[in-house]
Design an enzyme around this catalytic site. Structure first.
Site, PDB file in Angstrom:
ATOM      1  N   GLU A 132      47.238 -29.184   8.548  1.00 31.10           N
ATOM      2  CA  GLU A 132      48.124 -30.320   8.771  1.00 31.10           C
ATOM      3  C   GLU A 132      47.473 -31.633   8.436  1.00 31.10           C
ATOM      4  O   GLU A 132      48.234 -32.591   8.848  1.00 31.10           O
ATOM      5  CB  GLU A 132      48.711 -30.135  10.105  1.00 31.10           C
ATOM      6  CG  GLU A 132      49.557 -29.011  10.496  1.00 31.10           C
ATOM      7  CD  GLU A 132      50.193 -28.909  11.732  1.00 31.10           C
ATOM      8  OE1 GLU A 132      50.158 -30.164  12.512  1.00 31.10           O
ATOM      9  OE2 GLU A 132      50.671 -27.883  12.277  1.00 31.10           O
ATOM     10  N   LYS A 147      61.509 -26.851  17.187  1.00 30.92           N
ATOM     11  CA  LYS A 147      61.352 -26.342  16.011  1.00 30.92           C
ATOM     12  C   LYS A 147      62.577 -25.454  15.564  1.00 30.92           C
ATOM     13  O   LYS A 147      62.690 -24.413  15.764  1.00 30.92           O
ATOM     14  CB  LYS A 147      60.120 -25.458  15.785  1.00 30.92           C
ATOM     15  CG  LYS A 147      58.757 -26.164  16.030  1.00 30.92           C
ATOM     16  CD  LYS A 147      57.635 -25.109  16.190  1.00 30.92           C
ATOM     17  CE  LYS A 147      56.310 -25.549  16.182  1.00 30.92           C
ATOM     18  NZ  LYS A 147      55.302 -24.604  16.599  1.00 30.92           N
TER      19      LYS A 147
END
Ligand code: 2PG
Ligand code: MG
Length: 423
Positions: free
Chosen positions: A209, A339
């Protein structure tokens, strides 16, 4: 009404170079929407099933040709020509066509790609920006912009396990705008790059990330280096900039114990350790401090963190309405990590969101470690008035596409950013 004319999907690659889907939904009136789906690496056991081909000779089994085919054939055949009143009705049809509890027949990746592409097409038909479409879906006015929580250091499954805990994130608590939050974070990130060069003799090598990932000597070293980077950037830790952590502890939980580096801790020992960290470092948000199966101990963790740090459930909750209901009843958390691909449709993610909100929880809208350049997540976080957004670090285009979209939405709407509690 929204009449689907055609669904078509394509296998594309995500930020780790792994296949995923990009799907286009064309409506009868000529309006089109295209969306791509993300993919996790440190996934929760209760997540909906991401359909992969399993052909070891192609992308090591990770291909998405079956899922693409399920959109182009199964879903297109079932849905083309049908008129829907809106998102909820479409998503109900997707769930029904799949017919399994975890979307394993058609694949949650295939289903979500259609759910999202339809949202974009419907927003076009209604001539509204996507964030407004999401707000209308929720039936709530646009109120605020989410506060970014931005990845600084990585470990766990996103960085080859060089440190047991997964993310240390920067929370620019004193920032009043997205613009200011990003500018502050840039300074902290650059200070961290310099610190790592000095301390570990390492270039700015980054994890999945975009977080920096030197060989930290344990979690405390990560927090100390983060605090030092905040100071070096000219900010006061705990006042201007605080920390959020994702312990992702399900991934080092074995036989009822937490294997934290060289140590083995039971649940009580792990809670002691986590509260000790929150006492010693400016940690204001703590995600997955305990494992997804360790339900019995989450209420104690939440009680110990109350008023000091948010108790965030990711693997624990998997954006799943049933698990959220259980957690609300047990008083196990106070923040939902949302999510959408953990559950597979926008409508179900909205149900999760609403359950969390009606329990008085906060919501962090989150990307996955495998992302694409698509930026629908920023619109979703704004449309649903997310308190925080978690997208990864302030590098790499699949992360920046979301921050850049937030900057554009901020310029367009002039909405205020959510205040950090107590800031
Ligand atoms: C998490 C996410 C994002 P992944 O654990 O919160 O950081 O990771 O997408 O790999 O599950
Ligand atoms: Mg997590």
């Amino acid at each position: 009404m929204f009449t689907i004319e055609k669904l078509s999907s394509l296998e594309i690659l995500d930020s780790r170079g792994r296949p995923t889907l990009q799907t286009t939904c064309r409506l009868a009136k000529g309006f089109e929407g295209t969306a791509s789906v993300p993919s996790g690496a440190s996934t929760g056991k209760a997540e909906a099933l991401e359909l992969r081909d399993g052909d070891a000779k192609r992308y090591r089994g990770l291909g998405c040709r079956k899922a693409v085919q399920n959109v182009n054939e199964t879903l297109n055949r079932a849905l083309a020509g049908r008129a829907f009143t809106g998102q909820t009705e479409l998503d109900a049809s997707l769930i029904k066509i799949d017919g399994t509890g975890n979307k394993s027949a058609v694949g949650a990746n295939a289903i979500l790609s259609v759910s999202l592409a339809f949202a974009r097409a419907a927003a076009h038909q209604g001539s509204v920006p996507l964030y407004r479409y999401f707000a209308d879906l929720l039936g709530s006015p646009l109120q605020s912009l989410p506060r970014p929580t931005i990845n600084l250091f990585s470990g766990g499954k996103h960085a080859g396990g060089q440190s047991p805990i997964q993310d240390v994130l920067v929370v620019p608590t004193s920032a009043r705008t997205i613009d200011e939050a990003l500018a502050m974070t840039f300074d902290v990130y650059q200070s961290a790059v310099e610190l790592i060069a000095r301390q570990y003799g390492m270039r700015a090598l980054t994890a999945d990330e975009g977080g920096l990932a030197p060989p930290f000597n344990g979690p405390e070293a990560m927090f100390e280096d983060a605090v030092a980077s905040i100071r070096a950037a000219g900010f006061e830790p705990g006042r201007d900039v605080s920390l959020a952590i994702d312990v992702a502890s399900s991934h080092f939980y074995q036989d009822g114990c937490y294997l934290l580096g060289q140590e083995t801790l039971d649940s009580a020992g792990m809670i002691e350790r986590l509260t000790n960290w929150v006492g010693r470092f400016p940690i204001v948000s703590l995600e997955d401090g305990l494992a997804e199966e360790d339900w019995a101990h989450w209420p104690e963790l939440k009680a110990r963190l109350a008023g000091r740090a948010l108790t965030v459930g990711d693997d624990l909750l998997c954006t799943n309405p049933q698990r959220i209901q259980r957690a609300v009843k047990a008083n196990a958390a106070d923040t939902l990590l949302l999510k959408v691909n953990q559950i597979g449709t926008l409508a179900e993610a909205m149900q999760s969101y609403q359950l969390a909100r009606s329990a008085g929880w906060r919501v962090t809208v989150s990307a996955r470690s495998g992302e694409t350049e698509d930026n629908w997540l920023a619109d979703l976080a704004v449309g649903w008035n997310g308190d925080q957004i978690k997208v990864g670090s302030i590098t790499q285009s699949e992360r920046l596409s979301k921050y850049n979209r937030l900057l554009a939405i901020e310029a367009e709407t002039k909405l205020p950013m959510v205040r950090w509690p107590g800031a």
